[in-house]
Write a protein that holds these residues in place. Structure first.
Motif, PDB file in Angstrom:
ATOM      1  N   LEU A   1      25.596  -5.963  10.440  1.00  0.00           N
ATOM      2  CA  LEU A   1      25.864  -6.842   9.545  1.00  0.00           C
ATOM      3  C   LEU A   1      26.679  -6.258   8.253  1.00  0.00           C
ATOM      4  N   VAL A   2      26.086  -4.970   7.957  1.00  0.00           N
ATOM      5  CA  VAL A   2      26.578  -4.411   6.527  1.00  0.00           C
ATOM      6  C   VAL A   2      27.872  -3.628   6.893  1.00  0.00           C
ATOM      7  N   LYS A   3      28.116  -3.008   8.202  1.00  0.00           N
ATOM      8  CA  LYS A   3      29.396  -2.372   8.614  1.00  0.00           C
ATOM      9  C   LYS A   3      30.634  -3.490   8.733  1.00  0.00           C
ATOM     10  N   THR A   4      30.203  -4.652   9.306  1.00  0.00           N
ATOM     11  CA  THR A   4      31.349  -5.748   9.403  1.00  0.00           C
ATOM     12  C   THR A   4      31.480  -6.494   8.096  1.00  0.00           C
ATOM     13  N   ARG A   5      30.569  -6.614   7.269  1.00  0.00           N
ATOM     14  CA  ARG A   5      30.953  -7.167   5.939  1.00  0.00           C
ATOM     15  C   ARG A   5      31.148  -6.478   4.720  1.00  0.00           C
ATOM     16  N   MET A   6      30.889  -5.307   4.736  1.00  0.00           N
ATOM     17  CA  MET A   6      31.216  -4.620   3.370  1.00  0.00           C
ATOM     18  C   MET A   6      32.081  -3.351   3.787  1.00  0.00           C
ATOM     19  N   GLU A   7      32.681  -2.989   2.665  1.00  0.00           N
ATOM     20  CA  GLU A   7      33.693  -1.643   2.613  1.00  0.00           C
ATOM     21  C   GLU A   7      32.734  -0.616   2.442  1.00  0.00           C
ATOM     22  N   ILE A   8      33.098   0.610   2.868  1.00  0.00           N
ATOM     23  CA  ILE A   8      32.170   1.916   2.633  1.00  0.00           C
ATOM     24  C   ILE A   8      32.386   2.008   0.856  1.00  0.00           C
ATOM     25  N   GLY A   9      31.170   2.211   0.254  1.00  0.00           N
ATOM     26  CA  GLY A   9      30.996   2.109  -1.107  1.00  0.00           C
ATOM     27  C   GLY A   9      30.947   0.886  -1.976  1.00  0.00           C
ATOM     28  N   GLU A  10      31.103  -0.240  -1.134  1.00  0.00           N
ATOM     29  CA  GLU A  10      30.912  -1.447  -1.748  1.00  0.00           C
ATOM     30  C   GLU A  10      29.445  -1.783  -1.908  1.00  0.00           C
ATOM     31  N   SER A  11      29.045  -2.469  -3.413  1.00  0.00           N
ATOM     32  CA  SER A  11      27.510  -2.408  -3.461  1.00  0.00           C
ATOM     33  C   SER A  11      27.336  -4.062  -4.028  1.00  0.00           C
ATOM     34  N   ILE A  12      26.177  -4.573  -3.448  1.00  0.00           N
ATOM     35  CA  ILE A  12      25.938  -6.015  -3.975  1.00  0.00           C
ATOM     36  C   ILE A  12      24.811  -6.087  -4.383  1.00  0.00           C
ATOM     37  N   PRO A  13      24.380  -6.425  -5.762  1.00  0.00           N
ATOM     38  CA  PRO A  13      23.178  -6.637  -6.291  1.00  0.00           C
ATOM     39  C   PRO A  13      22.365  -7.710  -5.508  1.00  0.00           C
ATOM     40  N   ILE A  14      20.916  -7.194  -5.057  1.00  0.00           N
ATOM     41  CA  ILE A  14      20.098  -7.973  -4.414  1.00  0.00           C
ATOM     42  C   ILE A  14      19.176  -8.577  -5.738  1.00  0.00           C
ATOM     43  N   PHE A  15      18.542  -7.723  -6.439  1.00  0.00           N
ATOM     44  CA  PHE A  15      17.536  -7.693  -7.433  1.00  0.00           C
ATOM     45  C   PHE A  15      18.022  -7.180  -8.665  1.00  0.00           C
ATOM     46  N   GLY A  16      19.012  -7.792  -9.229  1.00  0.00           N
ATOM     47  CA  GLY A  16      19.824  -6.840 -10.633  1.00  0.00           C
ATOM     48  C   GLY A  16      20.035  -5.461 -10.027  1.00  0.00           C
ATOM     49  N   ASP A  17      19.888  -4.594 -10.873  1.00  0.00           N
ATOM     50  CA  ASP A  17      20.118  -3.299 -10.751  1.00  0.00           C
ATOM     51  C   ASP A  17      19.031  -2.529  -9.877  1.00  0.00           C
ATOM     52  N   PHE A  18      17.628  -3.267  -9.594  1.00  0.00           N
ATOM     53  CA  PHE A  18      16.631  -2.810  -9.057  1.00  0.00           C
ATOM     54  C   PHE A  18      16.915  -2.162  -7.613  1.00  0.00           C
ATOM     55  N   LEU A  19      17.512  -3.280  -6.947  1.00  0.00           N
ATOM     56  CA  LEU A  19      17.920  -3.020  -5.503  1.00  0.00           C
ATOM     57  C   LEU A  19      19.264  -3.654  -5.099  1.00  0.00           C
ATOM     58  N   ARG A  20      20.003  -2.920  -4.757  1.00  0.00           N
ATOM     59  CA  ARG A  20      21.448  -3.278  -4.166  1.00  0.00           C
ATOM     60  C   ARG A  20      21.658  -2.802  -2.910  1.00  0.00           C
ATOM     61  N   LEU A  21      22.457  -3.618  -2.133  1.00  0.00           N
ATOM     62  CA  LEU A  21      23.036  -3.352  -0.846  1.00  0.00           C
ATOM     63  C   LEU A  21      24.342  -2.524  -1.072  1.00  0.00           C
ATOM     64  N   THR A  22      24.308  -1.336  -0.589  1.00  0.00           N
ATOM     65  CA  THR A  22      25.566  -0.182  -0.782  1.00  0.00           C
ATOM     66  C   THR A  22      25.767   0.222   0.586  1.00  0.00           C
ATOM     67  N   SER A  23      26.961  -0.058   0.950  1.00  0.00           N
ATOM     68  CA  SER A  23      27.436   0.516   2.347  1.00  0.00           C
ATOM     69  C   SER A  23      27.826   1.975   1.952  1.00  0.00           C
ATOM     70  N   HIS A  24      27.183   2.893   3.017  1.00  0.00           N
ATOM     71  CA  HIS A  24      27.103   4.423   2.404  1.00  0.00           C
ATOM     72  C   HIS A  24      26.835   4.970   3.918  1.00  0.00           C
ATOM     73  N   ARG A  25      27.586   6.143   4.312  1.00  0.00           N
ATOM     74  CA  ARG A  25      27.561   6.808   5.398  1.00  0.00           C
ATOM     75  C   ARG A  25      26.982   8.379   5.054  1.00  0.00           C
ATOM     76  N   ASN A  26      25.819   8.668   5.933  1.00  0.00           N
ATOM     77  CA  ASN A  26      25.153  10.001   5.771  1.00  0.00           C
ATOM     78  C   ASN A  26      25.263  10.775   7.131  1.00  0.00           C
ATOM     79  N   ALA A  27      25.930  12.029   7.184  1.00  0.00           N
ATOM     80  CA  ALA A  27      26.196  12.970   8.351  1.00  0.00           C
ATOM     81  C   ALA A  27      24.961  13.796   8.293  1.00  0.00           C
ATOM     82  N   GLY A  28      24.032  13.567   7.442  1.00  0.00           N
ATOM     83  CA  GLY A  28      22.873  14.582   7.409  1.00  0.00           C
ATOM     84  C   GLY A  28      21.809  13.801   7.496  1.00  0.00           C
ATOM     85  N   ALA A  29      20.682  14.500   7.033  1.00  0.00           N
ATOM     86  CA  ALA A  29      19.127  13.777   7.257  1.00  0.00           C
ATOM     87  C   ALA A  29      18.647  13.318   5.884  1.00  0.00           C
TER      88      ALA A  29
END
Length: 150
Positions: A19-47
């Motif tokens: 859902l995140v991959k198909t509906r958001m651009e990498i780096g895009e951030s959507i507030p869920i609970f103000g600035d407390f919790l956001r959906l942010t599309s990010h990729r991590n090639a590490g741990a």
């Protein structure tokens, strides 16, 4: 129960990532609970915390070792709490393993901003929850064990 529970956790994780991959651009951030919790599309090639960047095959081998260890250990436990925790742990490991195998990196999207915390995903939540349950069970079992003679 182990395989079914793990498959449910991994499937939920993959659904959320899809859902995140198909509906958001990498780096895009959507507030869920103000600035407390956001959906942010990010990729991590590490741990976790971005360590071991670019160590894809090492992380794949480690995830497989964890899954094999869980399968082995699950046959020897009797605690109900551990029997709940192990499928959750295996599902989380499997969810991130799928990402590493298919894409070479993990998709993260849960962004807690009230503290400086790395972006994570539902597989990570499953892993941390399961480890907490296993630790709780370990302390509970230790406390209920008979004292050893000196």
């Amino acid at each position: 129960m182990l395989y079914f529970g793990a498959a449910l956790v991994a499937a939920f994780d993959q659904l959320m990532k899809y859902l995140v991959k198909t509906r958001m651009e990498i780096g895009e951030s959507i507030p869920i609970f103000g600035d407390f919790l956001r959906l942010t599309s990010h990729r991590n090639a590490g741990a976790a915390w971005g360590i071991l960047q670019g160590q894809r095959w090492f992380l794949i081998v480690m995830a497989i070792a964890v899954i094999v260890g869980i399968i082995y250990y699950s046959r020897r436990i009797e605690s109900k709490l551990s029997k709940i925790a192990l499928p959750i742990l295996m599902g989380g490991a499997l969810g991130n393993l799928i990402d590493r195998l298919l894409y070479g990196q993990v998709l993260d999207f849960l962004d807690v901003r009230i503290i400086n915390y790395p972006i994570f995903n539902t597989a990570d939540v499953a892993i941390v929850t399961a480890v907490a349950l296993l630790l709780l069970d370990s302390f509970r079992l230790e406390r209920n064990a008979e004292p050893h003679p000196k």
